[in-house]
Design an enzyme around this catalytic site. Structure first.
Site, PDB file in Angstrom:
ATOM      1  CE  LYS A 181      90.508 -18.050  40.950  1.00  0.00           C
ATOM      2  NZ  LYS A 181      91.217 -18.144  39.721  1.00  0.00           N
ATOM      3  NE  ARG A 182      87.626 -13.146  44.963  1.00  0.00           N
ATOM      4  CZ  ARG A 182      87.706 -11.874  45.346  1.00  0.00           C
ATOM      5  NH1 ARG A 182      86.740 -11.336  46.037  1.00  0.00           N
ATOM      6  NH2 ARG A 182      88.755 -11.163  45.051  1.00  0.00           N
TER       7      ARG A 182
END
Ligand code: GLU
Length: 506
Positions: free
Chosen positions: A253-254
């Site tokens: 998700k980064r």
């Protein structure tokens, strides 16, 4: 034999596209063999599991058309399907392993384990911790037992040699026992670890094929050994290639939004997202790109899965979604559009914020259009503000993004606490601090509270918009990012300490 497959998510956050991908292949395999597909909730990590996360996993999977024959909400003859409700079953099995000598009680304290690890490192030993390293002299063991000292139960594992595990896609895989530790099976709080619960449940639920992500390959020897200790047949194993970011790193998700809720909010059609997931490492025999779930099932063959890391590319998904969207009739489009963005579920949370501020319905879109959009269309000039130079602006957005990434419970209060604490660290007035976030999230600062907006938009959409703003402003090269990371460490330590303190008070 009836084919039975399962997906076993842990309810510890937003529903992940990777979970849907694995579920899709399990479901396809079960349907192809006229078998059954089970959904099991692996919530043995009590500190991180939440009921909301479980609910959003169930909702998102249904939204995608991934239907299970048995599960915590629909029941079935092999229930309960939530591991937290099966504690007694695991305890019974641990007793069995202790009695047969295949597991042992380990009274080692955290400090002792640290010491063991450090001294082994100093000796240059790189093998895993084995029963022979951990077991105490008989007298000491008895003393601690008599004291009722806390203990965990660990499994016995061979010290050396090779374990051969068969994988449906890879054939036999050789794994070295020296790298396999005396795995904890039961924690000191009486909860099982993933390894024990997973093996016991797969057996009792009569799972015939375990199709899961390749990050679990290294666990396979422990599982194989547990099946042997219990005297059970092991299901067939199939490790699917992991989804990747376009730069080939593991999907995270980064770098990319990973929550199914984000793709819903962006206005992707579930049929298109499912179609795209079906193309992750797999293709139709005629290589066509657009296909329905049932077309996939009718043509499914697990041996067509290719092991090269499939790239989850949002641009490609957009293109595919466009094909699906254009296939809709105007009536179908109108219906689907309203069902996506104009349902009470979607609009009700927003209304209390806009109703007091407007005179006509036509004021709604100018004030709250950003709730229905993806990335706002922005120009760098909109970020101009006398409180900021370019450097501070990018730093504020990047530090803010890292704070948003650290949030476990996405609620207004936590967003506010973190961002306000960060404003203090950056020595900015709240109003000035929030300004670039208003622009990044809503495209304007004259709208409803940006904190409320973020809470409603959800974590992935909020973070994606901040990330988008950073890119628009020229982005941060590797060097600058490294420098910021160093600076951030101190600021974030102060913020974490503050949050811990206020958490204790409340
Ligand atoms: N609970 C595990 C996970 O979250 C399941 C892994 C498996 O399928 O064995 O990925």
């Amino acid at each position: 034999m009836t084919v039975r497959t399962r997906v076993a998510p842990s309810p510890t956050g937003d529903p992940h596209v990777g979970t849907a991908y694995i579920a899709l292949f399990n479901l396809a395999f079960a349907r192809q063999h006229e078998g059954q597909f089970v959904l099991r909730i692996e919530d043995t990590d009590q500190a991180r599991s939440t009921a909301e996360s479980e609910q959003s996993i169930l909702d998102s999977m249904r939204w995608l058309g991934l239907e299970w024959d048995e599960g915590p909400d629909v029941g079935g003859q092999f229930g309960p399907y939530r591991q937290s409700e099966r504690k007694d079953i695991y305890l019974e099995h641990v007793e069995q392993l202790l009695a047969s000598g295949h597991a042992f009680k380990c009274y080692r304290t955290a400090a002792e384990l640290d010491e063991l690890r450090t001294s082994r490192q100093a000796e240059g030993k790189h093998t895993a911790l084995k029963p022979s390293d951990l077991e105490l002299p008989a007298e000491e063991q008895q003393r601690r037992e008599a004291e009722n000292a806390p203990y965990v139960v660990r499994m016995r594992v061979p010290e050396e040699g090779v374990c051969v595990v068969n994988d449906m896609l890879r054939g036999p895989i050789e794994l070295d026992w020296s790298q396999v530790d005396a795995q904890i099976l039961l924690k000191s709080d009486g909860m099982p670890t993933y390894h024990l619960a997973n093996v016991v449940d797969d057996h009792l639920m009569e799972i015939t094929h375990v199709i899961r992500g390749e990050e679990w390959i290294n666990s396979a020897p422990k599982h194989k050994l547990l099946y042997e200790y219990f005297g059970w047949d092991m299901p067939a194993l199939c490790h699917m290639p992991l989804l990747r970011n376009p730069d080939k790193s593991k999907l995270s998700k980064r770098k990319n939004p990973t929550s199914i809720l984000f793709y819903d909010r962006m206005g992707f059609m579930p049929e298109a997202l499912l179609n795209y997931l079906g193309r992750m490492g797999w293709s139709m025999p005629d290589e066509r790109e657009q296909f329905t779930r049932d077309e996939m099932f009718a043509n499914f063959d697990i041996h067509r899965v290719s092991l090269g890391g499939p790239v989850f590319d949002v641009d490609k998904l957009r293109w595919l979604n466009g094909l699906w969207l254009r296939d809709l009739s105007p009536e179908g489009f109108a219906e689907r559009f309203a069902a996506w963005g104009l349902t009470p579920a979607r609009t009700l949370p927003i209304i209390p914020h806009i109703q007091p501020r407007i005179e006509t319905f036509s004021d709604v879109v100018p004030l709250a259009g950003h709730f229905l959009s993806g990335m706002p269309s922005l120009a760098p000039a909109q970020f101009e503000n006398k409180a900021y130079d370019e450097e501070l602006l990018l730093k504020t957005l990047q530090f803010g993004l890292w704070q948003l990434e650290a949030i476990r419970h996405w609620e207004k209060t936590e967003i506010e606490q973190r961002l306000f604490a960060l404003a203090g660290q950056l020595d900015l007035k709240i109003r000035d601090f929030l300004f670039p976030f208003f622009i990044a999230i809503a495209g304007t600062s004259s709208t409803i509270s940006v904190l409320d907006t973020m809470a409603m938009l959800g974590p992935d959409m909020s973070r994606a918009r901040v990330r988008h703003a950073i890119e628009l402003l020229g982005g941060l090269g590797k060097k600058r990012l490294k420098k910021l990371e160093r600076e951030y460490r101190d600021a974030s330590a102060v913020i974490e300490a503050k949050l811990a303190e206020s958490g204790e008070e409340s």
